[in-house]
Design a protein around this motif. Sequence first.
Motif, short mmCIF file in Angstrom:
data_model
loop_
_atom_site.label_atom_id
_atom_site.label_comp_id
_atom_site.label_asym_id
_atom_site.label_seq_id
_atom_site.Cartn_x
_atom_site.Cartn_y
_atom_site.Cartn_z
N THR A 549 0.85 -1.20 0.00
CA THR A 549 0.00 0.00 0.00
C THR A 549 0.88 1.25 0.00
O THR A 549 2.13 1.15 0.05
CB THR A 549 -0.94 0.01 1.21
N SER A 550 0.25 2.41 -0.02
CA SER A 550 0.97 3.69 0.00
C SER A 550 0.08 4.74 0.64
O SER A 550 -1.07 4.44 1.02
CB SER A 550 1.37 4.10 -1.42
N SER A 551 0.59 5.95 0.74
CA SER A 551 -0.19 7.03 1.36
C SER A 551 -1.22 7.59 0.40
O SER A 551 -2.40 7.76 0.74
CB SER A 551 0.74 8.15 1.85
N ALA A 665 -6.72 7.85 1.26
CA ALA A 665 -7.99 7.98 0.53
C ALA A 665 -9.10 7.23 1.26
O ALA A 665 -10.17 7.79 1.53
CB ALA A 665 -7.82 7.45 -0.90
N VAL A 666 -8.87 5.95 1.55
CA VAL A 666 -9.90 5.12 2.20
C VAL A 666 -9.21 4.22 3.22
O VAL A 666 -7.99 4.20 3.34
CB VAL A 666 -10.66 4.27 1.16
N SER A 667 -10.03 3.45 3.93
CA SER A 667 -9.50 2.54 4.97
C SER A 667 -9.46 1.10 4.50
O SER A 667 -9.33 0.18 5.32
CB SER A 667 -10.35 2.65 6.24
N ASP A 668 -9.55 0.88 3.19
CA ASP A 668 -9.57 -0.50 2.68
C ASP A 668 -8.30 -1.25 3.05
O ASP A 668 -8.34 -2.45 3.39
CB ASP A 668 -9.75 -0.48 1.15
N ALA A 669 -7.14 -0.56 2.95
CA ALA A 669 -5.88 -1.23 3.23
C ALA A 669 -5.81 -1.71 4.68
O ALA A 669 -5.23 -2.77 4.97
CB ALA A 669 -4.71 -0.29 2.93
N ILE A 670 -6.40 -0.95 5.61
CA ILE A 670 -6.39 -1.35 7.02
C ILE A 670 -7.22 -2.62 7.21
O ILE A 670 -6.85 -3.52 7.97
CB ILE A 670 -6.92 -0.20 7.89
N VAL A 671 -8.31 -2.69 6.47
CA VAL A 671 -9.16 -3.89 6.57
C VAL A 671 -8.42 -5.10 6.01
O VAL A 671 -8.41 -6.18 6.61
CB VAL A 671 -10.48 -3.65 5.82
N GLY A 704 -2.92 -1.84 15.80
CA GLY A 704 -2.06 -2.92 16.24
C GLY A 704 -1.35 -3.66 15.14
O GLY A 704 -0.86 -4.77 15.36
N LYS A 705 -1.25 -3.07 13.96
CA LYS A 705 -0.55 -3.72 12.85
C LYS A 705 0.82 -3.09 12.69
O LYS A 705 0.97 -1.86 12.69
CB LYS A 705 -1.35 -3.58 11.56
N ARG A 706 1.82 -3.92 12.53
CA ARG A 706 3.20 -3.44 12.39
C ARG A 706 3.58 -3.40 10.91
O ARG A 706 3.33 -4.35 10.16
CB ARG A 706 4.16 -4.35 13.14
N ILE A 707 4.18 -2.27 10.51
CA ILE A 707 4.70 -2.15 9.15
C ILE A 707 6.03 -2.87 9.09
O ILE A 707 6.96 -2.55 9.83
CB ILE A 707 4.86 -0.67 8.75
N ASP A 708 6.11 -3.86 8.19
CA ASP A 708 7.35 -4.65 8.12
C ASP A 708 8.48 -3.89 7.44
O ASP A 708 9.66 -4.18 7.68
CB ASP A 708 7.08 -5.96 7.37
N GLY A 709 8.14 -2.95 6.58
CA GLY A 709 9.20 -2.19 5.94
C GLY A 709 8.66 -1.20 4.93
O GLY A 709 7.50 -1.26 4.53
N VAL A 710 9.53 -0.24 4.58
CA VAL A 710 9.18 0.81 3.62
C VAL A 710 9.95 0.56 2.34
O VAL A 710 11.15 0.24 2.37
CB VAL A 710 9.51 2.21 4.19
N VAL A 711 9.26 0.71 1.22
CA VAL A 711 9.88 0.61 -0.10
C VAL A 711 9.95 2.02 -0.68
O VAL A 711 8.91 2.66 -0.90
CB VAL A 711 9.09 -0.32 -1.03
#
Length: 749
Positions: A549-551, A665-671, A704-711
């Motif tokens: 995902t992205s911002s 934009a939306v919260s789909d990625a969080i879901v 409570g979700k951890r970002i594993d890394g940034v590309v």
Amino acid sequence: MLAQGNEANLQQKDDEDIIDLSHYISIVNRNKWRILLLAIVVTLLAALISFTLTPLYKSTASLLIESEETNVVSIEQVYGLDSSKQEYFETQYEILKSRHIAEKVVNKLDLVNHPVFAEKLNDKESVGGITILAQVRSVLTFLPKYSDVKFTEDELAEQYKEKVISLFIEDLSVLPIPKTQVVKISYISQSPQLAARVANTVAEVYIENYLEAKFEMTNKATTWLNESLQGLRERLNTSERKLSDFYEREQVVNLDGVVGLASEELQGLSEQLLQAENRLKQNEIIYEQVQNYRGNLDELAKLPEVQNHPSIQNVKKSELQAESKVSELSKVYGPKHQKMISAQAELSSVQATLNRQVQSLISGITSEYQQVQQQVQRLRAAVERAKQDYRKLTNLDSQRKILQREVDVNQQLYDSFFTRLKETSEVEGFETANARVLDKATIPLEPAKPNKVLIVLSAFVLSLGFGVFIAVVLDFLNSGIRSVDDVERRLGQRMMGLIPWQPHKKKEDLPLREFFNKDHHAFVEAVRTLRTSLQLLDLTGEKKVTMVTSSVPKEGKTTVSINLAFSLGQLGKTLLIDADLRKPSISKRFGLPGFQPGLANLIAGTHQLDECITHDASSNIDVITAGPVSHNPQELLFSPNFKALIDKLKQNYQHIVIDTAPTQAVSDAIVVSEFCDTLLYVVKADATNEKLVQNGLSRFMNVGKRIDGVVLNQVDVRKANNAYAYSGYYDQYGYGADVDAEDGATGRA
């Protein structure tokens, strides 16, 4: 999770407080050609301007101001200046710079008619004065109109002269040399001859002005002294006449001696009166006792003054002897014995003598008291007369002293003024200057202004510094993420991979098969490095589902998802899912038709899995598109069917890559993240605002979700701060250019 995020933020704040000099050096190094170009352009412009400027010549004369004048006589009071104080020199400096001296120089050199000043006045009026003001008024007709004031020719000439004097003062400089009495008089002009003449003339006019002022002050002092002497002479004559009349009226010659004699006489009488009064007090006590015991001889005889008298003491002694004799005979003889009778007769005779002596002494005491009393009265009268005489003499002496003091004061004033008049008259013929010229100004050979070399060098240095400043400011205002250090320090995240920017048409996407283009080995190696970093997160192979995902849109998350799926497809069975149900793009990128069933159909249950999976033979991966656009995408992604679908796909595929909608934009990625094992966050290098990225990352941390890394995507390595900062994330040396893609992938794995 929240604790780790807070620790990362604190660490980030601490890092921001540290000044990183290498960062600023890298900014300069990255923009060095632009900075240098700016410096060269500005320097060339400055050089061109400096060569068009009119050369100005500066000439300087040295003037020594004497601290002490050559005084023939002492008349400092006439001039009122103390030349030994610092205020004196500061006053002379101000006189040198005064408009009075400037006007005299202008008149002496006839600078009103000099062409240099005429040209300067014309330029000044045309550039910044009357001409521009008139043009502005002609254009802006709404401005108030002022009627032109008519001046006479003399008034116009005087105004023109005042302007010339003002221009003259602007170009004149008077600089005292510290800790000396030397003053540097400098003048700047377009004409070297005029600069030298003006500097020398200013020194000459200053000396002449001092002599003129001194001569004028001397004349005024002489006139005033002459007028004052007449009045002082009359006052002296009047006071002398009053003193003479006093001596004549009072008929006195030497009051000082008479007053002294009167004082001595008064002092002697006062002493005699004091002694007489003391005796009177003593006799008065005795006299009062005598009066109290008058007629009682026994009591009078007991008085100390009577008993202590020598005659009384002798008679007392005889009385004691007679009484002793009677006492001894009475022991032997009877009272009628002849010896007893004789002894009694002798005692009686002695007692009669004692009584007479006492009476005589009492009479003497009374007489002495009366005499002392009379003497005191006479002395008191004499002292009173002496006091009256002394007061009269003292009053006369005071009058005489007042008159004499008036005569003395008037005489001193007259003598002092007369002496000053003589001194001032002598000085009139001998005037000395307070300054002299040490070095005359010479005609300069080289212009003092403009200093072309200094202007060019200054322009180069200042423009260079300005360029550096602009580069730093622009870098400071740029809130994008551009390096590994930014990802770790500013975002507090792990750097998973770096995708270099690839040349392509601006409004078109990157070619789909870019990963398989051997000419772009740096891009290929960067994707493989991302794949390797992802594998190192899970050496057991249990984490199969990776979400990308992205911002915001246009950050390249879909490109990263596709190429990551391509690279993973070289290692095992891989599935690419388009979970952006709002604005899907994978179907378009793969050239699939818009009616192709996809994820939305699978979740809704309208199609089977085999109908929705498309196999890409070139890359050997499977693709599930988003399907038709849904009106309730978030409800579909949150449904149990989606979770069941993911669980089923895990059984059939080794790697699953899910492309989701942007977080802002939306919260789909969080879901979707709830059903994924690994989260990759794509950031467009040097473009996406840091606050947007931080906001997107915080949304995952809040659930409570951890970002594993940034590309870090679309990195322009040529403009990077430091190419070595990206070592290990892409092939900057072309090492794997000719190596087979699959072998390279296997080796990297």
